[in-house]
Structures are given as C-alpha cells and as structure tokens.
Scaffold this active site. Structure first.
Site, short mmCIF file in Angstrom:
data_model
loop_
_atom_site.label_atom_id
_atom_site.label_comp_id
_atom_site.label_asym_id
_atom_site.label_seq_id
_atom_site.Cartn_x
_atom_site.Cartn_y
_atom_site.Cartn_z
N ASP A 228 0.88 -1.16 0.00
CA ASP A 228 0.00 0.00 0.00
C ASP A 228 0.93 1.22 0.00
OD1 ASP A 228 -2.05 1.78 0.03
OD2 ASP A 228 -3.15 0.87 1.70
C1 BGC Z 1 -4.90 3.39 -0.04
C2 BGC Z 1 -4.97 2.40 -1.20
C3 BGC Z 1 -4.71 3.11 -2.48
C4 BGC Z 1 -3.37 3.80 -2.40
C5 BGC Z 1 -3.03 4.59 -3.65
C6 BGC Z 1 -3.62 4.19 -0.05
O1 BGC Z 1 -3.64 5.20 0.89
O2 BGC Z 1 -5.01 2.71 1.18
O3 BGC Z 1 -6.23 1.79 -1.22
O4 BGC Z 1 -4.77 2.21 -3.56
O5 BGC Z 1 -3.38 4.72 -1.33
O6 BGC Z 1 -3.84 5.70 -3.75
#
Ligand code: BGC
Length: 766
Positions: A228
């Site tokens: 993530d």
């Molecule tokens: C989120 C993800 C997301 C990623 C990119 C993170 O903060 O938890 O779900 O895909 O950011 O935006």
C-alpha cells in the site's frame, strides 16, 4: 516466460533493486536498455482515477465513470454484473493508459464504523470472496490487471499505518483471509496489495507468513505483491518477507538498502531475483494490451445506473412504494440536489457526469408537482429553519421523499465514523417530516449501516441507496416509480445500536493494538450466536413481488471429497417481474470446536416473471462444511450431520434438510503430554485406550484418597474434579503406587494412540 529470464540475467544488481520500488507515485521503473517498459497503476476500485501528474499522489484525475461503490455492488449479489462492471472499468483503464487498477478492496466489514466499509464488499468472507473474484475476472479478461487489497486484516482507519491487529489463527483464516483466498484462487489477480497495519506484531508489508507462506506458497499466487502507498518501513525485511514492489517511488534509500543487503550477504540475491521476476512478468503481461482509444461514456453510464439499481436495498415498505401516481411530491434533503455518490479518499473518481435525484424524479414524475426543500445544511451544521420549511412542503404534498447522506467529514477513507446514526439535524428532520406526513419515504446514501432507532417507526418506507455511483440518481427514481423492481439484499447486518455490534468493546483499540476479541463471530455469526435482535439482518431486502421456495433436494449422505449438489425451486408469486437472491447456509450442529449457528456457503440471483418457477442448483464443496482447526493447521470437515438451510435472508430460512457427511480424511490425534482426561475420552483413538485404562485406574485413585465407590471427595464429585486435569496430574495423585512415573506412562499411552509399535509386543501400562 523466456523473455523474463533472459532480461533478468542481464540486469545489474542496482537495476534489480531499483525495479522493486516505483519510479513515481503511479509508475514502475522503465529500463530502456533492456526493453523494460514502465507500468502505470491507478486507483480503483469503482472507477479509474488516472491522475494527470504521476509525480503527485493526490493529483487531479481524468474523467472516468464513477460506478457504484462496493457498498452497493456487493448488495447486488450478482457475480455476472460484477464481471460486467469490471470489464467496463478495464475498458476505461485502457483508454486512459492504465495497466493495473488498484482494486478491488476486500477487507471484512468488522464494525459498521469502519471508514472504508463503502469500499469493501461484506461482513461474510464467502460473499466477499466470490464478488471480488468476479470483479477481478471481469477486469482481467480485458487484459488489464487488478490489485486485490488490503492484505490483510485492515478493518479500520484509526491508526491504520501502525495499529497492531491481534487476531487468533482460526479467526484470521476463517474470517479475514478466506475472502482473499477465494479471490486469489478463482480470480487470479495480477497483483495483491499488502495492508498498512501490523498483524500480530509484524507489519503486513514484512509478514512472511502472510505474504510468502500463505499467499504465494499455499494459495499459489503467481503475481506480484505491491505495498500500500507508504506501507514499507524496512525495505529489506519487506522483500525478504515476499513484498515485491514498494510504492510510491522514487525512493533511492530503498534501492540503496537492497543493494547493500545483497552485497553484505544479509539478503540472498535469489530472493531479489524472485521479486524482479514477478514484477517483470506482470509488466510484460500488461504491455500485451495496447493502450489508448475511447470508451463509451453513454454505455458505461447506463451500466452504472443498472448496477446501482440492482444493489439498492428496499429495507422497509409499508405499501408506500412503488409510488402510485401522486400529484404532489415533496422532495426533501440536500442529497437530492447534491448527491453523495462516492466516498472520500483514494477511490474518489472524477466522474464523467453526475445525475441529480431531483432532476431524475422530475423526469419520471409526469404531471406531478415536485417541491424541494433543503432540509439540512452542509456538513454537521444545524439549522432549525430548514426543518420548518421541509415540514411545510411535506404537509402540502401527498408523499414526502427524504434524501439523506452522511457528510464526508464522518464517512471517508482515513478516519472511522464517529457514530452510527445520521447527523442530529438529519434525524430531527426525518422525525419532523414523518410526523407531518405519514407517507414518508427515506432514501439513504451512506456507505454502511445506520442506526435508525429514533425515526424508523414513523416512516413508511426506507430505501438504502448506498454510495451509488454517478448514475445512481436515475436508479433511485427507477425504483421509487416502479420502473425497476428492487432486488438488492444486505451484505452487512444493520444492527439496532452500536452497543450491540460484535467489535463494540474492541474497536478501534488502544495503546497501539486492536484485539479481535469477538473471534470468528463477526456480523450475523455474532448476532445469531447471541440471539440479539437486529434492525435488518444480513441478506435482507424487499421486493415489489413475492417469492415462494419449495422442494429442497439434497442427497441424504455424501462424501466430503465429492461435495454436495442441492436443488430447489423458486416461484414468483406476485404480479411483477423481479429478481430473488437465494441464500444457502450450512449449520454444523455438533462440532469439536464451537461454530457459528449458520454460515453462508452458496447464493444465486434468479430473475422470474410473474408466476414463473425456476430450479436453482447449488454446489457445496468441502470448504462449505469445514472449519479451520488451529491445532491441525488445516481445514476440517467433521463426519456427521449438517443442516442445509435455504433462505431469503440469514433470518428468513424457508427450506431445511439434514444431510450426513462421510469423512474420508483420517486426522491425526491431537493428544499430547498436556491433554486432559476429558480430551482423552473425546478423542476417537484415545477413548478406546482410556476407557479400560480408567476402569483400572479409578479404584486406585479412590483408594489413594481413602474413598469408597460413590463417595464424594471433600464434597466434590471425583470425576468432575479430575476430568479437566492433564492426565499426567491425574496419575500424579497416586504416583506412589504407579509402575512408572506419570510422565512416562503418558508417553506410553501417547505411543499407543499414535500407533507406534514398541519392542514387538503390546506394552501394558498398568
Ligand atoms: C490506499 C490504497 C490506495 C493507495 C493509492 C492508499 O492510501 O489505502 O487503497 O490504492 O493509497 O492511492
């Protein structure tokens, strides 16, 4: 892939290390010298958020269709529809130059307060897993990748980057991993995104057990694991644990750390090669689909409307809906004019257009007069004047339609909901309007369950419209006017009050930890085990027609390895064509470990014309009957009776039949040095040894205590006193008269249980 191996052996250590971290916020590293192209990833999950500037995490994004969020898609219970939506999202990704869509989100809705529940599918892992797999299949069939996220146990927003989830093995497997397991095995996503949080003390990004052992080795995941955004703390530890790609980039320190770790011998280069191999495989796979072109805005908007209508849930209806040609309608509530159709955070799509409920209602209302009142101000502000105005409009009308959406400040990624109800002004508004106008319909646009106690009794109908996507307004109008017969059912329980919810005492945790103290009892598993009343049960949803279930056919006995095929009939007994979501639950009335009263193991959505009957067939495999045994570290389907329950919701079981499972698996005995007398007597093999043994032993114990047969021991029942003691301790009471020390005797018995032959002849212990 030969190409991958050929490239890999030409890469320098620095290049390999660099490829394992993003080149920008949304791209992987291109290495032109070796013909390695960059790969573009974009959020997800309910539309493509293709940013214009890949260097910026929160940059503005290009227009794309905002499909209904998972809160709504999951309530469709429609695998085929999820595939269709997935395919449309993939076509948009292709047009927008995106290789991998960062979705679906597949965490369990552990508490209705979870801020991102609107992005997740269900409180049940089977339903969530099936829907996630369908979405993935839909996207990937078009040659675009997905990222199944957030693996694992990311069930809250509070302290999500550091909270330590304390969860036992059985709960992890049965509840928090099963949805991922189904999605990985059936959907075969190109990528899986690890979560931010820790699981039992270790960051998900560094969790070898989760990433390598379970995901890659056990489930056979062949794609790449991406972090993530910002989830990697120690790059080397993460790579070692199975985290292939760290995002976002660039991060020179990560590359440096990997290079140094290989040079110093802390990290084997073969492990780095494995990550590179996985990344290259996905990059080349993605590049096989040429990007560019257009997507069909109109067709996708229409699909978004159809999907929204399929997912909306008619929660309550006292004959008010569909509307019967009213001539004066009061439309009340800000969200009728400014719809809340998606949630805040990374999933936020720049929609191609947004339909407005008020306008869609006017379009379908024919000659009827529609008056609008705002009802509540923006955000959490209060304004009694708006309620007065709304009441006046409601009194003048024949029916009041009250639209309510939670403000983004209380429902979004990044933080959890502070309360389960609507805002105080919204609750007061519904109460006041429904007092003035008994024909009041409430339309909710929330991403999760809502406490309705203060107002549900006064209103005639409630339609749960979810965060419904850009075309959801039309779907609401279609349902209210009866152009569409509602067919959505809840993928989550609506509890009566927050205090009733399973995680209430353990959410969102304290002191850096959250204990999943409710264990396997989440959602309906909990409410049913506790026999707690709920507002609307899991699987509930009304229709404008009625359905009759009949004639459940199950073979009375079946072998665990062969599974069970069941069949039954559903008939539309009303006047309107409709769709029924039929649900199959399994109950194990007697198991060695406690089990929930019932668990969802099959479902189907059936379209029926008035009077029409269809036969539904559902296959139940081994796992439909199994639980995870932490001692055996495996899924166990025990021999014996199970109940097959077919219903319209978890609380509305229409058909039931008992079947007998014949177990083919012979599980090893779990008896050990610590096992109690009761455990010996309950064990299939132990019982045969212990019963005669006990017969000889009991008189000796009695004698040791100076007791006659039937006499109590200092007022206690002797067996009751001994049953839950380790056998070793039971023997210890009479150790002076024993032929061998208690430990040795237990060992001897264990050998017999395990079938170990000792020195040719049968050894007598006593
Ligand atoms: C989120 C993800 C997301 C990623 C990119 C993170 O903060 O938890 O779900 O895909 O950011 O935006």
């Amino acid at each position: 892939m030969l190409e991958v191996e050929q490239i890999l052996c030409q890469m320098t250590l620095e290049e390999k290390a660099a490829l394992c971290t993003g080149a920008s916020a949304w791209t992987t590293l291109a290495i032109p010298r070796l013909g390695i192209p960059e790969m573009v990833v974009s959020d997800g999950p309910h539309g493509v958020r293709r940013v214009t500037d890949v260097q910026a995490v929160g940059a503005k994004s290009l227009p794309a269709t905002a499909f209904p969020t998972a809160s709504c898609l999951s309530a469709t219970w429609d695998r085929e529809l999820l595939r269709e939506v997935g395919a449309a999202i993939a076509r948009e990704a292709i047009a927008l130059g995106v290789d991998v869509v960062l979705g679906p989100g597949n965490n369990m809705k552990r508490s209705p307060l979870g801020g991102r529940n609107f992005e997740y599918f269900a409180e049940d892992p089977y339903l969530a897993g099936e829907l996630a797999a369908s979405y993935i299949q839909g996207v990937q069939a078009q040659g675009v990748g997905t990222s199944l996220k957030h693996y694992a146990a990311n069930n809250q927003e509070y302290q999500r980057l550091r909270i330590d989830v304390r969860v036992d093995e059985r709960t992890l497997r049965e509840i928090y991993l099963t949805g991922f397991e189904i999605a990985v095995k059936k959907g075969r996503p190109w990528t899986v995104m690890c979560a931010y949080n820790k699981v039992n003390g270790t960051y998900a990004s560094e969790h070898r057990y989760l990433l390598q052992q379970i995901l890659k080795d056990e489930w056979g995941f062949e794609g790449l694991v991406v972090s993530d955004w910002g989830a990697v703390v120690d790059r080397v530890a993460a790579l070692e644990a199975g985290l292939d790609l760290a995002m976002p980039g660039p991060k020179a320190r990560f590359t440096q750390a990997l290079v140094e770790a290989v040079r110093s011998g802390r990290l084997e280069e073969a492990r780095l090669d494995e990550a590179v191999r996985r990344i290259l495989r996905v990059v080349f796979r993605a590049k096989a689909t040429p990007k560019g072109g257009q997507f069909d805005l109109e067709a996708h908007h229409a699909l978004a409307r159809r999907a929204a209508a399929e997912g909306m849930v008619l929660l309550k209806n006292e004959g008010l809906l569909p509307l019967k040609n009213p001539q004066r309608i009061a439309v009340i509530g800000r969200s009728a004019r400014y719809p809340q159709f998606q949630g805040g955070g990374s999933s936020n799509v720049n929609p191609t257009r947004v339909d407005i409920p008020l306008e869609e209602l006017r379009r379908l209302a024919g000659e009827a007069q529609i008056a609008y009142a705002e009802g509540y101000p923006e955000g959490l502000a209060e304004d009694p004047g708006l309620i007065e105005e709304a009441v006046a409009r409601a009194k003048e009308a024949e029916v009041a339609l009250v639209f309510v959406a939670l403000p983004p400040a209380v429902e979004s990624e990044g933080y959890d909901r502070p309360f389960l109800g609507l805002t105080p002004q919204q609750e007061a508004l519904i109460q006041a309007v429904s007092q003035a106008q008994p024909r009041t319909v409430v339309i909710l646009n929330t991403g999760s369950a809502v406490d309705m106690r203060t107002w549900i009794g006064g209103v005639g109908a409630v339609l749960q419209g979810w965060l419904m996507g850009q075309a959801g307004a039309g779907a609401i109008a279609d349902i209210l006017f009866g152009r569409v017969n509602p067919s959505g059912k809840l993928a989550e329980t609506f509890p009566l009050r927050l205090q009733d919810t399973p995680a209430y005492l353990n959410f969102p945790g304290e002191n850096g930890e959250v204990r999943y103290g409710e264990g396997i009892y989440i959602g309906y598993r909990y409410y049913e085990a506790k026999e707690l009343p709920v507002l609307f049960p899991f699987g509930h949803g009304l229709s404008y027609t009625t359905f009759h279930y009949a004639n459940l056919r199950c073979p009375p006995r079946f072998k665990d390895t062969e599974g069970l095929r069941i069949a039954f009939e559903v008939t539309n007994t009303g006047q309107m064509a409709g769709k029924e979501i039929v649900q199959v639950y399994v109950r194990d009335p007697q198991a060695s470990l406690p089990r929930p009263p019932k668990e969802l193991k099959g479902f189907a959505k059936v379209a029926l014309e008035p009077g029409e009957t269809k036969t539904v067939e559902i296959e139940l495999d081994y796992r439909a009957f199994a639980y995870y045994h932490p001692g055996l570290k495996d899924w166990v389907a025990e021999e014996g009776e199970y109940e097959i329950l077919v219903g319209a919701s978890s609380a509305d079981i229409r058909l039931c039949q008992t079947v007998v499972l014949e177990a083919t698996q012979d599980w090893p005995s779990l008896l050990n040095e610590e096992s109690t007398l009761r455990e010996w007597l309950q064990d299939k093999r132990g019982r045969g040894i212990m019963e005669p043994f006990l017969e000889e032993m009991l008189p000796r114990i009695r004698a040791a205590f100076g007791l006659e047969e039937g006499e109590t021991f200092i007022g206690m029942d002797l067996m009751g006193f001994l049953l839950d003691m380790p056998l070793r301790s039971v023997l210890d009471f009479q150790s002076e008269q024993l032929p061998a020390p208690p430990e040795a005797m237990v060992q001897e018995l264990l050998h017999r249980v395990r079938g170990v032959k000792r020195s040719g002849e049968e050894h007598r212990v006593l």
